[in-house]
Design an enzyme around this catalytic site. Structure first.
Site, PDB file in Angstrom:
ATOM      1  N   HIS A  71     -10.075   2.306  -4.388  1.00 17.80           N
ATOM      2  CA  HIS A  71      -9.926   1.252  -3.396  1.00 17.80           C
ATOM      3  C   HIS A  71     -10.125   1.839  -1.996  1.00 17.80           C
ATOM      4  CE1 HIS A  71      -6.717  -0.334  -6.456  1.00 17.80           C
ATOM      5  NE2 HIS A  71      -7.948  -0.513  -6.908  1.00 17.80           N
ATOM      6  N   TYR A 134       2.188   6.296   0.485  1.00 15.03           N
ATOM      7  CA  TYR A 134       1.151   5.986   1.460  1.00 15.03           C
ATOM      8  C   TYR A 134       1.823   5.673   2.804  1.00 15.03           C
ATOM      9  CZ  TYR A 134      -1.361   4.305  -2.800  1.00 15.03           C
ATOM     10  OH  TYR A 134      -1.912   4.146  -4.035  1.00 15.03           O
TER      11      TYR A 134
END
Length: 484
Positions: A71, A134
């Site tokens: 992604h 993240y």
């Protein structure tokens, strides 16, 4: 598997531009371990962009072999492993020559990696109970998913050597259905917005950026600097840079009550709005300044000279410069005696020469001409090279001259006698006229812009090229209006 202890904080470049792998110091004892996962001051010292993280997400994966990706999101990510170990794979899915470049490595808690916007991210867990973290610089939203770019984990071109074969790994149905590289539409760069694109400098910027789809040009009718809605009607997260080539430049009119209000509205209030937008959205703001911020009493005006404007126009430009200096990522490009497409001093002198008129021209104001193609090229250079932010003088090079000297040169280059031009003082020229005070010396040293790798062309050569290429001249007085 325990993380490796006693590493020093170290940055390692990768084959993908902007992707940087970091070794993190991890401190352990009989109780476990501790690390500084993200330390802004130290990371900046190593060259990591000040990317402004706003959200932290954690992906927990129960079993080894869990595989996620590939992604590419429309934001930057700083990725680390909180516990466990992963095989990471990253593919450049941005427009450009590095499209399709692959980098893979294993990550444990003693490492982290920075992934710029548009680089595809994927990982496969190598241990049970792995937590993947993240740190991102934009807030996730359902709308943002429409800007993602995806690549199939099994793409033959990327040829990622997954430690656990994909037919034995845990994948989502969505990840299995992503396209191969040949069908991927690369993620385009963030936009650059050019304001004042109908002015002399704006037209030069159109030429300098010709053919680049991510450049957006806004004329006065497209972006009204005085309308608050102009600053709220865009998704500024999609922009990397705003170039403000718009300004109120009617020097003499600015001394009137109406002109004073207009000058402050365009050159200060509007600039303050742009600065706020830039600071809030981590946008680089490029702003064009003027020799009029100085009184002209010095032999030359370096970038760090304190402001000393003489008139309203200069006061508003100085105030605008001060506002822009508060934006973390900014370039103030200070110039003088601008010449481009449209009405200007050179075209006026050429027209007078062609009609046999012998003008009186000011001979006690000294400076250098600046052709808009060189301002535009200098701006492109600063942005493309990532030059240090700050103020840069940018004029054409060569020996300074007076306006009368320039006029004589125009007469000679157009086949007429330079003796037709009579030099007069500023006081004589404006006697009986309403006029703003002007700096007598507008010379701007060019050492800083040259040290940044940009060499402005010689002004005399540019003048000859300009006149040779001018297909038409007009007799309108050289004035200053809306835009450089």
């Amino acid at each position: 598997m325990a993380p490796e202890f006693s590493k020093s904080l170290t940055a390692h470049p990768t084959p993908i531009p902007g992707v940087v792998l970091y070794d993190l110091p991890v401190h352990g004892d009989n109780r476990g371990w501790f690390k500084e996962n993200w330390q802004r001051e130290k990371m900046l010292a190593l060259g990591l962009p000040d990317f402004g993280p706003v959200q932290n997400n954690i992906s927990f994966n129960e079993k080894a072999g869990t595989t996620r990706g590939i992604h590419a999101e429309p934001w930057d990510k700083y990725i680390s492993v909180a516990t466990g170990r992963i095989f990471g794979a990253w593919v450049d899915l941005r427009e450009g020559p590095s499209f399709g470049t692959v980098f893979t490595t294993e990550l444990d808690p003693s490492q982290a990696i920075f992934i710029p916007r548009g680089v595809g991210n994927a990982f496969q867990t190598l241990e049970d109970n792995t937590a993947y973290s993240y740190l991102v610089n934009d807030h996730w939203s359902a709308d943002a998913q429409g800007q993602y770019t995806f690549l199939n984990l099994a793409d033959e071109t990327a040829a990622i050597d997954w430690p656990i074969a994909l037919d034995r790994a845990e994948l989502s149905d969505k990840d299995r259905a992503h396209p191969r590289l040949s069908a991927v539409v690369p993620m385009s760069p963030k936009k650059i917005l050019v304001l004042g694109s109908d002015g002399q400098l704006g037209k030069a910027l159109r030429s300098a950026f010709a053919g680049q789809a991510h450049i957006e040009f806004a004329a006065r009718s497209d972006f009204d600097l005085t309308d608050p809605r102009s600053y709220t009607g865009r998704n500024w997260k999609n922009y990397s840079t705003v170039i403000n080539a718009a300004a109120y430049t009617a020097v003499d009119d600015a001394e009137s009550p109406e002109g004073r209000r207009a000058a402050w509205a365009i050159n200060v209030s509007a600039v303050a709005n742009l600065a706020r937008v830039a600071a809030e959205n981590r946008i680089t703001l490029v702003h064009v300044s003027s020799d009029y911020v100085f009184d002209g009493t010095a032999d030359a005006h370096p970038e760090d000279e304190p402001f000393s404007p003489l008139g309203v126009y200069g006061q508003t430009k100085a105030a605008g410069d001060a506002v822009v200096s508060t934006v973390p990522a900014h370039y103030v490009v200070r110039t003088s005696w601008v010449i481009g497409e449209g009405k200007n001093f050179v075209r006026t002198m050429a027209s007078l020469a062609g009609r046999g008129i012998a003008p009186s021209v000011v001979n006690d104001q000294v400076g250098r001409l600046t052709f808009t193609q060189d301002i535009a090229a200098g701006i492109v250079h600063l942005l493309s090279t990532g030059a240090p932010y700050g103020v840069y003088n940018l004029t054409n090079d060569g020996e300074p001259a007076s306006w009368a000297d320039v006029a004589r040169r125009v007469y000679e280059l157009t086949g007429h006698s330079g003796d037709s031009v009579t030099g007069v003082s500023t006081e004589e020229y404006f006697q009986g006229k309403q006029a703003a005070p002007r700096p007598k010396n507008s010379v701007l040293p060019l050492d800083k812009i040259k040290a940044a790798g940009f060499a402005p062309a010689d002004g005399r050569e540019r003048l000859a090229e300009y006149l040779a290429g001018a297909s038409a001249v007009d007799g309108a007085a050289a004035g200053r209006g809306m835009g450089y």
